[in-house]
Design an enzyme around this catalytic site. Structure first.
Site, PDB file in Angstrom:
ATOM      1  N   GLU A 187      39.409  36.007  83.895  1.00 40.82           N
ATOM      2  CA  GLU A 187      39.262  37.246  83.128  1.00 40.82           C
ATOM      3  C   GLU A 187      37.804  37.635  83.152  1.00 40.82           C
ATOM      4  OE1 GLU A 187      40.167  36.629  78.971  1.00 40.82           O
ATOM      5  OE2 GLU A 187      42.327  36.638  79.325  1.00 40.82           O
ATOM      6  N   GLU A 190      43.617  28.188  78.232  1.00 38.83           N
ATOM      7  CA  GLU A 190      42.693  27.689  77.200  1.00 38.83           C
ATOM      8  C   GLU A 190      43.286  26.520  76.421  1.00 38.83           C
ATOM      9  OE1 GLU A 190      43.108  31.251  76.904  1.00 38.83           O
ATOM     10  OE2 GLU A 190      41.400  31.658  78.202  1.00 38.83           O
TER      11      GLU A 190
END
Ligand SMILES: *[C@@H]1O[C@H](CO)[C@@H](O)[C@H](O)[C@H]1NC(C)=O
Ligand SMILES: *[C@@H]1O[C@H](CO)[C@@H](O)[C@H](O)[C@H]1NC(C)=O
Ligand SMILES: *[C@@H]1O[C@H](CO)[C@@H](O)[C@H](O)[C@H]1NC(C)=O
Ligand SMILES: *[C@@H]1O[C@H](CO)[C@@H](O)[C@H](O)[C@H]1NC(C)=O
Ligand SMILES: *[C@@H]1O[C@H](CO)[C@@H](O)[C@H](O)[C@H]1NC(C)=O
Ligand SMILES: *[C@@H]1O[C@H](CO)[C@@H](O)[C@H](O)[C@H]1NC(C)=O
Ligand SMILES: *[C@@H]1O[C@H](CO)[C@@H](O)[C@H](O)[C@H]1NC(C)=O
Ligand SMILES: *[C@@H]1O[C@H](CO)[C@@H](O)[C@H](O)[C@H]1NC(C)=O
Ligand SMILES: *[C@@H]1O[C@H](CO)[C@@H](O)[C@H](O)[C@H]1NC(C)=O
Ligand SMILES: *[C@@H]1O[C@H](CO)[C@@H](O)[C@H](O)[C@H]1NC(C)=O
Ligand SMILES: *[C@@H]1O[C@H](CO)[C@@H](O)[C@H](O)[C@H]1NC(C)=O
Length: 395
Positions: free
Chosen positions: A309, A198
């Site tokens: 994820e 991220e």
């Protein structure tokens, strides 16, 4: 354009420069080395029925971390880690699993080879692939040593979790740990090296922007590409050939970055998108295909794409976060997601890392809400009561 912004209620408000009309943020699932993470969702509504909600996790420095103190419930029948009792309730049904060894956050660390061996013994009964988030606290070597000693069929996606504001201190530190692990263990059980978690989302957040391909996104992209290039040089200096990728929120990839990597890993979270549990599996497929697979196919290097994820929380530490939109955090809902996602995703050929192996206490202590409750296993490594692992063994 539907959008809302909800400030975090645990004392972190360093993200209030995000324009309320552009994104809403919610505390989110987290991982990694001493980082605090956020889930950010850019609620983007096209005129078509397509609901594109980007889910992501950002990081800032954390203040503290807890060290591992969990006891094991696994029953080794001998002192040889490769000779362990198999649990008939576990099945090799998962493409991959997201994993951070307990006690892998600086400055405390506190992880141990014994604990990682127990984790690998369990995960090897569920999957042949694990992905890490960072390399602090010797976690790369611990996982590779545990794979070596258990002799299981497992490869690991090593990871480096750089920070945009530290002049690459975290990046350099982790690169050196990854390098040392490769020198010791070779690459037989290393699938790849992921650089960035991220990073783009976090960079946009820190700099008050939202477009991953805008000028701020490209600026962050250049910083990340420098790390990616450096990792490639490190690997080629070692004479090894491993894929290098990056992980980001499902709708926050920067094109320039994706063009420099072999693969992208996308977080795709129906929970944070307020999707009902009954639609969660299908939504996850659709979001990933529409946003990530399509994007990769439009680039000249066509990077391989993974779901980095996906999962469902089983409880919340406070009532306010017990539900997000239409569905609650519950074991029953995690079971529904397992039942509707896993085997079908295998059939569909989706490459995903289930989020996550076990509940991570440090996240609960630090962030509360659902943060610490995404495990298939409890923190003490017992399978959650009420969970039945799907049985659709990958060939
Ligand atoms: C471990 O497993 C063995 C045989 O499988 C059993 O006899 C023993 O009681 C178990 N020990 C514990 C602590 O569960
Ligand atoms: C090990 O796992 C891989 C998939 O990751 C599989 O292709 C291979 O056949 C497995 N090897 C053995 C010996 O089971
Ligand atoms: C890292 O872990 C490996 C495997 O257990 C061990 O051999 C090594 O000494 C550890 N390194 C550090 C710095 O703790
Ligand atoms: C950033 O790191 C480089 C070397 O990695 C060093 O030469 C430079 O002085 C550092 N800059 C700052 C502002 O600390
Ligand atoms: C790993 O395991 C093999 C045997 O299973 C052994 O020869 C090797 O030395 C071990 N250690 C490393 C660092 O690969
Ligand atoms: C990274 O490497 C590519 C390909 O070698 C090169 O074109 C680019 O300029 C490099 N970028 C940075 C930021 O180092
Ligand atoms: C920019 O990034 C977004 C999110 O990853 C992506 O959907 C889009 O296709 C990218 N490219 C351009 C030119 O906007
Ligand atoms: C599998 O693919 C079909 C479309 O071919 C899709 O409708 C379905 O939602 C997918 N399932 C999962 C679990 O991704
Ligand atoms: C998701 O649901 C929560 C309430 O649980 C609400 O506060 C939030 O605005 C919703 N977000 C979206 C994008 O619908
Ligand atoms: C979610 O949990 C709350 C509080 O426990 C409950 O009132 C509500 O009915 C639940 N909603 C669903 C959809 O299960
Ligand atoms: C493991 O943790 C779960 C959840 O907290 C608890 O219910 C269970 O009793 C624990 N089991 C052992 C063996 O400690």
């Amino acid at each position: 354009m539907t959008a809302a912004y909800r400030d975090d209620d645990h004392g972190y408000s360093d993200h209030d420069h995000i324009a309320p009309n552009d994104a809403w943020m919610e505390k989110g699932a987290s991982t990694s080395s001493g980082k605090k993470k956020w889930v950010v969702m850019g609620g983007v509504l096209g005129l078509a029925a397509l609901i594109a909600i980007g889910v992501a996790l950002g990081v800032t420095l954390s203040k503290k971390s807890s060290s591992s103190s969990s006891s094991s419930s696994s029953n080794s029948s001998s002192s040889d880690p490769s000779d362990f009792t198999k649990d008939a309730n576990l099945h090799l049904s998962f493409y991959g699993i997201a994993y951070t060894p307990a006690g892998s956050q600086l400055p405390d660390c506190g992880n141990s080879l014994d604990d990682v061996i127990l984790d690998i013994q369990l995960m090897s009964q569920l999957t042949t692939r694990v992905r890490l988030y960072g390399a602090d606290c010797n976690q790369s070597a611990l996982v590779l040593e545990a794979i070596n000693q258990t002799k299981v069929n497992m490869t690991v996606y090593l990871a480096n979790y750089p920070v945009s504001t530290d002049n690459n201190t975290a990046y350099d530190r982790q690169r050196d740990e990854i390098k040392a692990a490769i020198e010791t263990y070779g690459t037989d059980h290393i699938a790849a090296v992921t650089v960035g978690n991220e990073f783009i989302l976090d960079y946009l957040d820190l700099n008050g922007a939202t477009d991953p391909n805008g000028s701020v996104g490209n600026e962050g992209g250049e910083l990340l590409i420098a790390c990616i290039n450096d990792t490639k040089s490190m690997l080629s200096d070692l004479g090894v050939d491993l894929p290098v990728g990056t992980a980001d929120a499902g709708s926050y990839f920067n094109d320039l970055v994706l063009e420099q990597v072999d693969y992208g890993m996308a977080n795709v979270h129906p929970w944070f998108a307020n999707v009902s549990i009954n639609q969660a599996a299908g939504w996850t497929w659709e979001f990933f295909e529409d946003n990530d697979v399509k994007l990769a196919q439009s680039l000249s290097n066509t990077p391989e794409m993974f779901v980095a994820e996906t999962g469902w929380p089983t409880e919340s530490s406070d009532t306010a976060d017990e539900s997000n939109g239409p569905s609650n955090a519950s074991v029953a809902n995690l079971q529904t997601f397992l039942d509707t996602y896993i085997c079908e995703a295998n059939t569909n050929g989706t490459k995903y890392f289930f989020f996550e192996f076990f509940d991570e206490k440090w996240k609960d202590e630090e962030y509360g809400g659902v943060e610490g409750w995404w495990g298939l296993f409890n923190a003490n490594r017992t399978l959650k009561d009420g969970i039945t692992i799907p049985d659709c063994v990958l060939s």
